[in-house]
Design a protein around this motif. Structure first.
Motif, PDB file in Angstrom:
ATOM      1  N   ALA A 222       0.837  -1.196   0.000  1.00 44.11           N
ATOM      2  CA  ALA A 222       0.000   0.000   0.000  1.00 44.11           C
ATOM      3  C   ALA A 222       0.869   1.243   0.000  1.00 44.11           C
ATOM      4  O   ALA A 222       1.994   1.227   0.511  1.00 44.11           O
ATOM      5  CB  ALA A 222      -0.918   0.012   1.223  1.00 44.11           C
ATOM      6  N   GLY A 223       0.354   2.314  -0.568  1.00 40.08           N
ATOM      7  CA  GLY A 223       1.072   3.577  -0.544  1.00 40.08           C
ATOM      8  C   GLY A 223       1.113   4.149   0.861  1.00 40.08           C
ATOM      9  O   GLY A 223       0.308   3.781   1.728  1.00 40.08           O
ATOM     10  N   GLU A 224       2.050   5.076   1.076  1.00 37.71           N
ATOM     11  CA  GLU A 224       2.205   5.642   2.413  1.00 37.71           C
ATOM     12  C   GLU A 224       0.939   6.333   2.916  1.00 37.71           C
ATOM     13  O   GLU A 224       0.568   6.151   4.078  1.00 37.71           O
ATOM     14  CB  GLU A 224       3.392   6.610   2.429  1.00 37.71           C
ATOM     15  N   PRO A 225       0.221   7.118   2.096  1.00 35.41           N
ATOM     16  CA  PRO A 225      -1.008   7.751   2.596  1.00 35.41           C
ATOM     17  C   PRO A 225      -2.051   6.733   3.059  1.00 35.41           C
ATOM     18  O   PRO A 225      -2.708   6.933   4.089  1.00 35.41           O
ATOM     19  CB  PRO A 225      -1.511   8.554   1.393  1.00 35.41           C
ATOM     20  N   SER A 226      -2.184   5.634   2.309  1.00 34.42           N
ATOM     21  CA  SER A 226      -3.157   4.608   2.684  1.00 34.42           C
ATOM     22  C   SER A 226      -2.756   3.912   3.973  1.00 34.42           C
ATOM     23  O   SER A 226      -3.593   3.615   4.829  1.00 34.42           O
ATOM     24  CB  SER A 226      -3.295   3.567   1.562  1.00 34.42           C
ATOM     25  N   ALA A 227      -1.448   3.653   4.130  1.00 35.20           N
ATOM     26  CA  ALA A 227      -0.964   3.031   5.365  1.00 35.20           C
ATOM     27  C   ALA A 227      -1.169   3.969   6.548  1.00 35.20           C
ATOM     28  O   ALA A 227      -1.567   3.539   7.631  1.00 35.20           O
ATOM     29  CB  ALA A 227       0.509   2.661   5.220  1.00 35.20           C
ATOM     30  N   HIS A 228      -0.910   5.263   6.347  1.00 37.88           N
ATOM     31  CA  HIS A 228      -1.143   6.266   7.387  1.00 37.88           C
ATOM     32  C   HIS A 228      -2.602   6.228   7.845  1.00 37.88           C
ATOM     33  O   HIS A 228      -2.901   6.225   9.043  1.00 37.88           O
ATOM     34  CB  HIS A 228      -0.831   7.662   6.857  1.00 37.88           C
ATOM     35  N   LYS A 229      -3.502   6.213   6.872  1.00 40.99           N
ATOM     36  CA  LYS A 229      -4.930   6.238   7.185  1.00 40.99           C
ATOM     37  C   LYS A 229      -5.349   5.002   7.964  1.00 40.99           C
ATOM     38  O   LYS A 229      -6.093   5.091   8.956  1.00 40.99           O
ATOM     39  CB  LYS A 229      -5.751   6.347   5.890  1.00 40.99           C
ATOM     40  N   ALA A 230      -4.897   3.834   7.517  1.00 41.87           N
ATOM     41  CA  ALA A 230      -5.264   2.587   8.197  1.00 41.87           C
ATOM     42  C   ALA A 230      -4.718   2.553   9.618  1.00 41.87           C
ATOM     43  O   ALA A 230      -5.408   2.159  10.564  1.00 41.87           O
ATOM     44  CB  ALA A 230      -4.749   1.389   7.397  1.00 41.87           C
ATOM     45  N   LEU A 231      -3.464   2.992   9.796  1.00 39.28           N
ATOM     46  CA  LEU A 231      -2.882   3.050  11.132  1.00 39.28           C
ATOM     47  C   LEU A 231      -3.637   4.036  12.017  1.00 39.28           C
ATOM     48  O   LEU A 231      -3.864   3.776  13.209  1.00 39.28           O
ATOM     49  CB  LEU A 231      -1.408   3.446  11.046  1.00 39.28           C
ATOM     50  N   ALA A 232      -4.048   5.166  11.426  1.00 37.85           N
ATOM     51  CA  ALA A 232      -4.792   6.170  12.189  1.00 37.85           C
ATOM     52  C   ALA A 232      -6.122   5.606  12.692  1.00 37.85           C
ATOM     53  O   ALA A 232      -6.532   5.870  13.827  1.00 37.85           O
ATOM     54  CB  ALA A 232      -5.027   7.404  11.329  1.00 37.85           C
ATOM     55  N   GLU A 233      -6.798   4.828  11.853  1.00 33.36           N
ATOM     56  CA  GLU A 233      -8.082   4.236  12.247  1.00 33.36           C
ATOM     57  C   GLU A 233      -7.893   3.240  13.391  1.00 33.36           C
ATOM     58  O   GLU A 233      -8.685   3.213  14.339  1.00 33.36           O
ATOM     59  CB  GLU A 233      -8.735   3.553  11.042  1.00 33.36           C
ATOM     60  N   LEU A 234      -6.846   2.432  13.306  1.00 34.97           N
ATOM     61  CA  LEU A 234      -6.582   1.449  14.359  1.00 34.97           C
ATOM     62  C   LEU A 234      -6.153   2.141  15.653  1.00 34.97           C
ATOM     63  O   LEU A 234      -6.497   1.705  16.747  1.00 34.97           O
ATOM     64  CB  LEU A 234      -5.506   0.460  13.902  1.00 34.97           C
ATOM     65  N   ARG A 235      -5.419   3.237  15.514  1.00 33.98           N
ATOM     66  CA  ARG A 235      -5.001   3.960  16.709  1.00 33.98           C
ATOM     67  C   ARG A 235      -6.189   4.664  17.358  1.00 33.98           C
ATOM     68  O   ARG A 235      -6.320   4.677  18.585  1.00 33.98           O
ATOM     69  CB  ARG A 235      -3.910   4.980  16.378  1.00 33.98           C
ATOM     70  N   ALA A 236      -7.080   5.247  16.547  1.00 30.70           N
ATOM     71  CA  ALA A 236      -8.263   5.928  17.074  1.00 30.70           C
ATOM     72  C   ALA A 236      -9.168   4.958  17.817  1.00 30.70           C
ATOM     73  O   ALA A 236      -9.855   5.337  18.778  1.00 30.70           O
ATOM     74  CB  ALA A 236      -9.016   6.609  15.938  1.00 30.70           C
ATOM     75  N   ALA A 237      -9.152   3.689  17.393  1.00 26.74           N
ATOM     76  CA  ALA A 237      -9.983   2.670  18.039  1.00 26.74           C
ATOM     77  C   ALA A 237      -9.327   2.131  19.307  1.00 26.74           C
ATOM     78  O   ALA A 237      -9.904   1.275  19.989  1.00 26.74           O
ATOM     79  CB  ALA A 237     -10.257   1.528  17.072  1.00 26.74           C
ATOM     80  N   GLY A 238      -8.118   2.595  19.621  1.00 29.38           N
ATOM     81  CA  GLY A 238      -7.420   2.140  20.816  1.00 29.38           C
ATOM     82  C   GLY A 238      -6.778   0.772  20.674  1.00 29.38           C
ATOM     83  O   GLY A 238      -6.342   0.186  21.671  1.00 29.38           O
ATOM     84  N   ILE A 239      -6.697   0.262  19.442  1.00 28.27           N
ATOM     85  CA  ILE A 239      -6.147  -1.075  19.214  1.00 28.27           C
ATOM     86  C   ILE A 239      -4.621  -1.059  19.282  1.00 28.27           C
ATOM     87  O   ILE A 239      -3.992  -2.022  19.732  1.00 28.27           O
ATOM     88  CB  ILE A 239      -6.622  -1.617  17.855  1.00 28.27           C
ATOM     89  N   LEU A 240      -4.022   0.045  18.860  1.00 25.73           N
ATOM     90  CA  LEU A 240      -2.570   0.153  18.865  1.00 25.73           C
ATOM     91  C   LEU A 240      -2.156   1.608  19.015  1.00 25.73           C
ATOM     92  O   LEU A 240      -2.972   2.525  18.913  1.00 25.73           O
ATOM     93  CB  LEU A 240      -1.974  -0.460  17.591  1.00 25.73           C
TER      94      LEU A 240
END
Length: 263
Positions: A222-240
């Motif tokens: 995945a491109g860096e922007p897409s990876a950023h977005k996915a990580l942001a969603e997981l972080r917002a959910a408190g998963i990581l």
């Protein structure tokens, strides 16, 4: 845009260019290095060394010589014709390959107990990937001749070497199949697997180190922007949570649910 805490110093590269490597320090000798009492240690059961009988493992680690590499040192260069095998004793390595467009793609991460360079040692063909030390790395470097002689005399170790090769093929196959899924699902699957294979228990979860966000994106295609977005969603959910060159997974069961596409 999401970023790791404590950014690296200006000018620090995530991956050194192929061929530009610092020199590793070599300690010669046939037995364990006097300062490296590792022959009797236990490696994780999922690694190559962790699956070998202790007696055979000690005999195998008596071959070759101890080599040490500083972070950023290129241990193996894709396309080279050298054939030495490296058994990792400590540290983390990144395995990369050059795409048809000339870019470097992160293919895998290897840790203490794993083996790298085995394909060239076994079949004599040029190196299929580049291996770079992700930090301080200690390894046992064994010539192809000694490797093949030992494997020929010890079928049980040869079987584990074949198993290691098969595991790597399965990993690459899963990554290709995953490319049809959403980026967040692909990311969750890779993080769950990395947590199992290379995770370190910490007070608030499981830590996966030495990977930058661009490298995480490369690992899942995945491109860096897409990876950023996915990580942001997981972080917002408190998963990581994400830190400089480190991801800490706080809720592995929920991350597994995301990996299954159920959330």
């Amino acid at each position: 845009m999401l970023s790791f805490d404590d950014p690296p110093p200006v000018g620090e590269a995530a991956m050194p260019p192929v061929g530009e490597a610092a020199a590793g320090t070599v300690s010669s000798g046939n037995g364990c290095d006097p300062d490296e009492s590792r022959c009797g240690r236990d490696w994780p059961g999922h690694t190559f060394l962790g699956r070998i009988d202790r007696r055979l493992r000690s005999e195998l680690l008596g071959l070759g010589q101890i080599v040490r590499f500083t972070g950023g040192t290129i241990m193996i260069i894709e396309g080279d014709t050298d054939r030495d095998l490296f058994i990792l004793l400590d540290g983390v390595c990144k395995v990369t390959g050059v795409t048809p467009h000339g870019a470097q793609a992160l293919l895998a991460v290897r840790v203490g107990g794993d083996v790298v360079g085995e394909l060239a040692a076994m079949d004599g063909e040029p190196r299929s990937a580049t291996v770079t030390a992700g930090g301080a790395v200690t390894a046992r470097r064994i010539s192809a001749a000694d490797t093949n002689l030992f494997l020929g005399n010890h079928p049980a170790v040869a079987a584990e070497m074949n198993r290691a090769v098969a595991a790597k093929l399965r990993w690459s196959t899963r990554r290709r199949v995953d490319y049809g899924d959403q980026v967040k699902i692909r990311l969750a699957r890779v993080l769950v697997e990395l947590a199992y294979l290379h995770g370190e228990a910490v007070d608030d979860g499981i830590s996966i180190g030495v990977l930058t966000q661009p490298e995480v994106g490369a690992l899942i295609g995945a491109g860096e922007p897409s990876a950023h977005k996915a990580l942001a969603e997981l972080r917002a959910a408190g998963i990581l949570s994400t830190r400089y060159r480190r991801i800490v997974i706080h809720d592995l069961p929920t991350l597994g649910t995301v990996a299954d596409g159920d959330r």
